[in-house]
Write a protein that holds these residues in place. Structure first.
Motif, mmCIF file in Angstrom:
data_model
loop_
_atom_site.group_PDB
_atom_site.id
_atom_site.type_symbol
_atom_site.label_atom_id
_atom_site.label_comp_id
_atom_site.label_asym_id
_atom_site.label_seq_id
_atom_site.Cartn_x
_atom_site.Cartn_y
_atom_site.Cartn_z
ATOM 1 N N TYR A 94 21.866 -1.430 -28.004
ATOM 2 C CA TYR A 94 20.918 -1.157 -26.911
ATOM 3 C C TYR A 94 20.180 -2.402 -26.433
ATOM 4 C CZ TYR A 94 16.994 -1.381 -30.203
ATOM 5 O OH TYR A 94 16.062 -1.800 -31.119
ATOM 6 N N MET A 95 20.094 -3.432 -27.286
ATOM 7 C CA MET A 95 19.350 -4.629 -26.898
ATOM 8 C C MET A 95 20.047 -5.435 -25.807
ATOM 9 S SD MET A 95 17.562 -5.979 -30.431
ATOM 10 C CE MET A 95 19.006 -5.802 -31.461
ATOM 11 N N ILE A 96 21.360 -5.193 -25.615
ATOM 12 C CA ILE A 96 22.039 -5.841 -24.485
ATOM 13 C C ILE A 96 22.498 -4.825 -23.442
ATOM 14 C CG2 ILE A 96 22.799 -7.853 -25.792
ATOM 15 C CD1 ILE A 96 25.614 -6.577 -25.878
ATOM 16 N N SER A 97 22.580 -3.551 -23.835
ATOM 17 C CA SER A 97 23.073 -2.557 -22.880
ATOM 18 C C SER A 97 21.970 -1.818 -22.140
ATOM 19 C CB SER A 97 23.974 -1.539 -23.593
ATOM 20 O OG SER A 97 23.199 -0.718 -24.450
ATOM 21 N N GLN A 98 20.839 -1.585 -22.815
ATOM 22 C CA GLN A 98 19.786 -0.752 -22.240
ATOM 23 C C GLN A 98 18.462 -1.503 -22.039
ATOM 24 O OE1 GLN A 98 20.713 2.241 -21.278
ATOM 25 N NE2 GLN A 98 22.690 2.259 -22.334
ATOM 26 N N GLU A 99 18.099 -2.344 -22.989
ATOM 27 C CA GLU A 99 16.788 -3.004 -22.934
ATOM 28 C C GLU A 99 16.914 -4.524 -23.000
ATOM 29 O OE1 GLU A 99 14.125 -1.316 -25.802
ATOM 30 O OE2 GLU A 99 14.278 0.714 -24.967
ATOM 31 N N TYR A 100 17.944 -5.037 -22.342
ATOM 32 C CA TYR A 100 18.235 -6.469 -22.396
ATOM 33 C C TYR A 100 17.109 -7.319 -21.813
ATOM 34 C CZ TYR A 100 19.752 -5.102 -17.738
ATOM 35 O OH TYR A 100 19.805 -4.564 -16.483
ATOM 36 N N ASP A 101 16.336 -6.758 -20.880
ATOM 37 C CA ASP A 101 15.245 -7.519 -20.275
ATOM 38 C C ASP A 101 14.133 -7.811 -21.279
ATOM 39 O OD1 ASP A 101 14.887 -4.758 -20.316
ATOM 40 O OD2 ASP A 101 13.509 -4.765 -18.611
ATOM 41 N N LYS A 102 14.099 -7.059 -22.389
ATOM 42 C CA LYS A 102 13.086 -7.272 -23.422
ATOM 43 C C LYS A 102 13.566 -8.241 -24.507
ATOM 44 C CE LYS A 102 11.155 -2.573 -23.078
ATOM 45 N NZ LYS A 102 10.898 -1.333 -23.859
ATOM 46 N N TYR A 103 14.878 -8.241 -24.763
ATOM 47 C CA TYR A 103 15.363 -8.908 -25.965
ATOM 48 C C TYR A 103 16.305 -10.096 -25.724
ATOM 49 C CZ TYR A 103 13.771 -4.633 -28.289
ATOM 50 O OH TYR A 103 13.016 -3.588 -28.753
ATOM 51 N N SER A 104 17.039 -10.085 -24.631
ATOM 52 C CA SER A 104 18.180 -10.992 -24.532
ATOM 53 C C SER A 104 18.042 -12.012 -23.414
ATOM 54 C CB SER A 104 19.469 -10.178 -24.306
ATOM 55 O OG SER A 104 19.657 -9.246 -25.340
ATOM 56 N N ARG A 105 18.668 -13.156 -23.627
ATOM 57 C CA ARG A 105 18.788 -14.183 -22.608
ATOM 58 C C ARG A 105 20.261 -14.351 -22.249
ATOM 59 N NH1 ARG A 105 14.796 -19.245 -24.182
ATOM 60 N NH2 ARG A 105 12.798 -18.138 -23.932
ATOM 61 N N GLY A 106 20.504 -14.618 -21.005
ATOM 62 C CA GLY A 106 21.880 -14.748 -20.556
ATOM 63 C C GLY A 106 22.428 -16.152 -20.712
ATOM 64 N N ILE A 107 23.747 -16.219 -20.846
ATOM 65 C CA ILE A 107 24.479 -17.482 -20.915
ATOM 66 C C ILE A 107 25.354 -17.562 -19.668
ATOM 67 C CG2 ILE A 107 26.135 -18.850 -22.240
ATOM 68 C CD1 ILE A 107 25.408 -16.925 -24.653
ATOM 69 N N LYS A 108 25.187 -18.592 -18.898
ATOM 70 C CA LYS A 108 25.997 -18.768 -17.693
ATOM 71 C C LYS A 108 27.292 -19.480 -18.066
ATOM 72 C CE LYS A 108 26.038 -18.169 -13.158
ATOM 73 N NZ LYS A 108 25.891 -16.840 -12.530
ATOM 74 N N ILE A 109 28.414 -18.918 -17.638
ATOM 75 C CA ILE A 109 29.701 -19.502 -18.004
ATOM 76 C C ILE A 109 30.749 -19.148 -16.954
ATOM 77 C CG2 ILE A 109 30.473 -17.522 -19.408
ATOM 78 C CD1 ILE A 109 31.566 -19.682 -21.423
ATOM 79 N N THR A 110 31.742 -19.999 -16.805
ATOM 80 C CA THR A 110 32.810 -19.768 -15.837
ATOM 81 C C THR A 110 34.015 -19.130 -16.519
ATOM 82 O OG1 THR A 110 33.845 -21.922 -16.215
ATOM 83 C CG2 THR A 110 32.091 -21.816 -14.546
ATOM 84 N N PRO A 111 34.877 -18.482 -15.764
ATOM 85 C CA PRO A 111 36.114 -17.960 -16.340
ATOM 86 C C PRO A 111 36.939 -19.045 -17.017
ATOM 87 C CG PRO A 111 35.743 -16.985 -14.191
ATOM 88 C CD PRO A 111 34.711 -18.056 -14.350
ATOM 89 N N GLU A 112 36.997 -20.215 -16.399
ATOM 90 C CA GLU A 112 37.791 -21.321 -16.965
ATOM 91 C C GLU A 112 37.259 -21.743 -18.333
ATOM 92 O OE1 GLU A 112 38.330 -21.178 -12.613
ATOM 93 O OE2 GLU A 112 36.545 -21.186 -13.908
ATOM 94 N N ALA A 113 35.926 -21.785 -18.482
ATOM 95 C CA ALA A 113 35.332 -22.177 -19.758
ATOM 96 C C ALA A 113 35.610 -21.148 -20.850
ATOM 97 C CB ALA A 113 33.826 -22.392 -19.588
ATOM 98 N N ILE A 114 35.598 -19.879 -20.499
ATOM 99 C CA ILE A 114 35.899 -18.829 -21.481
ATOM 100 C C ILE A 114 37.311 -18.991 -22.018
ATOM 101 C CG2 ILE A 114 36.354 -16.348 -21.732
ATOM 102 C CD1 ILE A 114 33.923 -15.839 -19.948
ATOM 103 N N VAL A 115 38.249 -19.182 -21.116
ATOM 104 C CA VAL A 115 39.650 -19.335 -21.533
ATOM 105 C C VAL A 115 39.815 -20.588 -22.386
ATOM 106 C CG1 VAL A 115 42.003 -19.704 -20.704
ATOM 107 C CG2 VAL A 115 40.525 -18.032 -19.567
ATOM 108 N N GLU A 116 39.182 -21.675 -21.977
ATOM 109 C CA GLU A 116 39.261 -22.922 -22.750
ATOM 110 C C GLU A 116 38.685 -22.732 -24.146
ATOM 111 O OE1 GLU A 116 37.836 -27.619 -22.500
ATOM 112 O OE2 GLU A 116 37.445 -26.238 -20.828
#
Length: 290
Positions: A94-116
Motif C-alpha cells: 500500500y505504501m506505493i500503491s495507495q499512500e505513496y504520497d506519504k511514504y515514497s519518492r520517485g526515481i526518474k528513469i528512461t526505458p533505455e536505462a532499465i534495459v541496460e
C-alpha cells in the motif's frame, strides 16, 4: 506524457475523457485523476503524470515474483511504479500503491536505462511488479519492446484488471504472467478490492488461450476467502477453464493497511489448500509467505 488516443475517448460535448487503460473505464472531469491517480484529464486530453517515474528497481530471483516454472533459477530485473486500479483493503504494497504520497519518492528513469541495467545485472528478463503495471501501459510497452530486442523476456505481475484494449496491447509484449486471483467471490472483489471478478476470470482465460506462460497466486485471508468451498471453486476454475498444468500459488496474508485487525493466515489452511488443489489435479502447487 500524453496518452495515445486509442487508449481513451474524448467527449464531444464536455471536456470529460473516458480512460480505457484498465477495466475501471474512469470518466474523468477536466483537472481530475482516475481511480489509479496516475492519469489526469488536462483540458480534455489524458496525460500519464508518472511516465518514466518508478518506485523501485531491483534484480530479483524470478521465483520471488512468484514464477517457479518460467526461466527458473534466473534473475529478473524488477520495476515497480506507483498507484493501482484496485483499492484492496489488505494491500501488501500500500505504501506505493495507495499512500505513496506519504511514504515514497520517485526515481526518474528512461526505458533505455532499465534495459541496460537488466543486462548489466545479467538478468534474463524484466518484471513489471510491486504495483499494478497496467496503469503504466505506455511506459511499460516502450520499455518492454526495447527489452525484447535485447533478448530479454517480459513479465507482468498483475491483478488482471485489464480493459478490452489493454489486454490486447499487453499480450503483444508480455511473455509470462503471474496474476492474483484474490477470491472466487464477486462480493469479495466488490467490497474488498473495488473491482469486478468476471473481468479477471475472462482475462485469465484470454491469457491462457493466447499461449502465454501463466501462474496464479491466491492470497488466503482468514475469515474472508479461506473456506474449503471457495478454495475448491478456485481450483475447479483453474482445472476446467485453464488447465491443470497452470501453476497455483497459495500465499499467507498478514495484517496490513486497512485490514490490520486480521491475524496471519493459519498455516494449516494453506496446507489444506495445497491438498485440495493436488486432489483436483493441479500439477504444480506452491505455498508462499510461510
Amino acid at each position: 506524457m500524453l496518452v495515445t488516443n486509442d487508449l481513451y475517448k474524448k467527449s464531444s460535448k464536455t471536456r470529460k475523457v473516458r480512460c480505457e487503460i484498465c477495466a475501471n473505464y474512469c470518466k474523468i472531469a477536466d483537472g481530475y485523476f482516475g481511480v489509479c491517480r496516475q492519469h489526469k484529464n488536462i483540458n480534455g486530453e489524458l496525460f500519464d503524470e508518472s511516465y518514466g517515474l518508478v518506485s523501485s528497481l531491483s534484480p530479483d530471483p524470478i521465483e520471488k515474483k512468484p514464477l517457479h516454472h518460467f526461466l527458473p533459477r534466473t534473475f529478473t530485473y524488477s520495476i515497480g511504479g506507483f498507484g493501482c486500479n484496485m483499492t484492496c483493503l489488505h494491500c501488501q504494497n500500500y505504501m506505493i500503491s495507495q499512500e505513496y504520497d506519504k511514504y515514497s519518492r520517485g526515481i526518474k528513469i528512461t526505458p533505455e536505462a532499465i534495459v541496460e541495467n537488466a543486462l548489466n545485472y545479467n538478468c534474463k528478463s524484466i518484471a513489471w511488479t510491486y504495483n499494478e503495471p497496467t496503469i503504466h501501459l505506455p511506459f511499460n510497452k516502450k520499455t518492454s519492446l526495447l527489452a525484447r530486442q535485447k533478448n530479454l523476456k517480459v513479465i507482468y505481475v498483475s491483478n488482471g484488471y485489464f480493459s478490452d484494449k489493454s489486454i490486447v496491447e499487453v499480450l503483444g509484449f508480455v511473455d509470462a504472467f503471474n496474476i492474483d486471483l484474490k477470491s472466487m467471490s464477486s462480493d469479495f472483489y466488490k467490497k474488498v478490492c473495488g473491482a469486478d471478478l468476471d473481468v479477471i476470470l475472462d482475462n485469465l482465460k484470454r491469457i491462457h488461450t493466447e499461449g502465454k506462460h501463466l501462474e496464479i497466486t491466491n492470497l488466503i485471508i482468514n475469515d474472508y476467502n479461506d473456506s474449503i468451498d471457495e478454495i475448491s471453486e478456485l481450483c475447479d476454475f483453474v482445472v476446467n477453464e485453464l488447465g491443470p498444468e497452470v501453476p497455483l500459488h497459495f500465499s499467507r496474508a498478514f495484517p496490513y493497511y486497512k485490514m490490520n485487525d486480521i491475524s496471519p493466515t493459519k498455516p494449516e489452511i494453506l496446507y489444506k489448500a495445497r491438498e485440495i488443489a493436488i486432489k483436483k489435479g493441479i500439477k504444480n502447487v506452491h505455498l508462499g509467505n510461510i
